[in-house]
Scaffold this motif. Structure first.
Motif, short mmCIF file in Angstrom:
data_model
loop_
_atom_site.label_atom_id
_atom_site.label_comp_id
_atom_site.label_asym_id
_atom_site.label_seq_id
_atom_site.Cartn_x
_atom_site.Cartn_y
_atom_site.Cartn_z
N SER A 70 0.81 -1.22 0.00
CA SER A 70 0.00 0.00 0.00
C SER A 70 0.84 1.26 0.00
O SER A 70 0.31 2.36 0.12
N ASP A 92 -8.34 9.59 4.11
CA ASP A 92 -7.68 8.70 5.06
C ASP A 92 -6.50 8.03 4.36
O ASP A 92 -6.70 7.25 3.43
N SER A 95 -6.81 4.11 3.89
CA SER A 95 -7.83 3.42 3.11
C SER A 95 -8.28 4.15 1.85
O SER A 95 -8.98 3.56 1.02
N GLU A 96 -7.89 5.42 1.70
CA GLU A 96 -8.39 6.21 0.56
C GLU A 96 -7.28 6.74 -0.33
O GLU A 96 -7.54 7.53 -1.23
N TYR A 98 -3.60 5.36 -2.46
CA TYR A 98 -2.77 4.21 -2.84
C TYR A 98 -1.73 4.66 -3.86
O TYR A 98 -2.09 5.06 -4.97
N ARG A 228 -17.00 11.34 -3.81
CA ARG A 228 -16.31 10.27 -3.10
C ARG A 228 -17.13 8.98 -3.06
O ARG A 228 -16.60 7.91 -2.80
N CYS A 252 -6.79 7.89 -5.41
CA CYS A 252 -7.44 8.29 -4.17
C CYS A 252 -8.94 8.37 -4.39
O CYS A 252 -9.41 8.46 -5.52
N ASN A 254 -12.93 6.84 -3.26
CA ASN A 254 -13.80 5.84 -2.65
C ASN A 254 -13.01 4.63 -2.15
O ASN A 254 -12.25 4.02 -2.89
N ARG A 255 -13.17 4.29 -0.89
CA ARG A 255 -12.32 3.27 -0.29
C ARG A 255 -12.56 1.88 -0.86
O ARG A 255 -11.63 1.06 -0.91
N GLU A 256 -13.78 1.59 -1.32
CA GLU A 256 -14.02 0.28 -1.94
C GLU A 256 -13.29 0.18 -3.27
O GLU A 256 -12.75 -0.88 -3.62
N ILE A 258 -10.54 1.90 -4.04
CA ILE A 258 -9.12 1.83 -3.70
C ILE A 258 -8.76 0.40 -3.27
O ILE A 258 -7.71 -0.14 -3.65
N ALA A 259 -9.63 -0.25 -2.51
CA ALA A 259 -9.37 -1.62 -2.08
C ALA A 259 -9.33 -2.56 -3.27
O ALA A 259 -8.48 -3.47 -3.33
#
Length: 335
Positions: A70, A92, A95-96, A98, A228, A252, A254-256, A258-259
């Motif tokens: 990451s 964040d 989580s947001e 990479y 976002r 960067c 939306n965390r889903e 990015i995941a």
């Protein structure tokens, strides 16, 4: 023995920039005088502050191991500070954000992460060829959106037929736009976000030229309400800091999303060389010293070029951003 390439290549046209480079080299080898209007590669060297940071980091044995999947935590935190300072967007770092090997690989990996065979992807036309190529490689079907001067170089999202819109998985957007030089407006981004919400698709927002906005500055889709929820935004140090060969940038949003990108990347690469991440951290820390003079230079070049074109009778529209001009072909001429 013949080894035919995979069938996925059959739908893919030759990569534009490689073809331009091949033709350029052939002309140079033939002794022709060539004016290089090819791939967007800054002709100014990377600032010494960044180079010295890389030299120092590369001498540290701690950077010689595999990079964290990451990314370097210090780099992610610095990206977060930059996004807050530049666009007033709080992210964040865990989580947001990479780090990526430039933005090009992130485009391709996002396609594999989120496009299934048969899915539609909305692709601007003209476009950076990776949007089309990544869609094909993932088994998706490009649905082209013409960027026309009468629409101010924005795609007409209202013109997409309902039966197609329901099958759209990804909306590729790129502003400041290559090659038209158009900046996104808040009204257009609001419309794109509403479209994505309505159709249940994601937006991949390529902001590689975000710092090259000459007419009032570029927007982040993440600073627009709702952005976002549906978008992942890509940034690159390539054009901003004259670091094209360094291959470093970030995703960067939306965390889903990015995941999903992270899950792809852990399977296909081992991250950005940590020394380069440290140098990119220093680049962001010295943004105010490095970037404004570069952007002022590009604006002067734009003005000189456009004024010269006007003097010889080509009524071109000066780009609002990027270092590209999208020029109508004069009557009687080919491209």
């Amino acid at each position: 023995m013949a080894f035919p390439v995979a069938d996925r290549f059959r739908r893919l046209p030759p990569y534009l920039f490689a073809e331009i480079d091949r033709k350029k080299k052939a002309l140079l080898a033939a002794g022709r005088d060539v004016i290089n209007l090819g791939i967007g590669d800054p002709d100014t060297p990377t600032h010494r502050i960044i180079v010295e940071a890389l030299q120092e980091a590369a001498a540290d044995p701690a950077t010689h191991c595999y990079a964290l999947d990451s990314g370097d935590p210090a780099f992610r935190r610095e990206i977060g500070r930059f996004m807050q300072r530049r666009f007033h967007v709080e992210l964040d770092p865990e989580s947001e954000i990479y780090p990526t090997i430039g933005s090009k690989e992130a485009l391709a990996n996002l396609a594999f992460a989120f496009i299934n065979p048969g899915d539609l992807a909305l692709v601007p036309e003209p476009c950076y060829p990776v949007y089309r190529g990544a869609t094909y490689f993932a088994g998706g079907i490009p649905l082209y959106m013409d960027l026309k001067p009468q629409n101010d170089f924005f795609p007409d999202l209202d013109a997409i037929e309902a039966r197609n819109a329901q099958r759209v998985r990804v909306l590729w957007l790129n502003y400041p736009n290559s090659p038209t030089g158009k900046l996104a407006t808040r009204a257009f981004l609001e419309k794109a976000i509403a479209f994505a919400r309505r159709q249940g698709c994601l937006i991949v927002y390529d902001a590689a030229y975000a710092e090259m906005g000459f007419e009032g500055g570029a927007l982040s889709i993440l600073e627009v309400p709702g952005g976002r929820d549906v978008a992942v935004e890509l940034h690159s140090c390539s054009k901003t800091f004259s670091m094209t060969g360094w291959r470093v940038g970030w995703a960067c949003g939306n965390r889903e999303l990015i995941a999903g990108l992270g899950r792809m990347k852990t399977n296909v690469d081992s991250g950005v060389f940590t020394a380069i991440q440290r140098a990119a951290t220093v680049a962001l820390q010295h943004y105010d010293e490095i970037v404004p003079p570069l952007m002022a230079m590009y604006k002067r070049r734009r003005d000189v070029f456009c004024d010269g074109m006007h003097r010889i009778g080509w009524k071109i529209r000066p780009p609002e951003g990027t270092f590209y001009c999208w020029i109508p072909i004069p009557a009687g001429c080919t491209s």
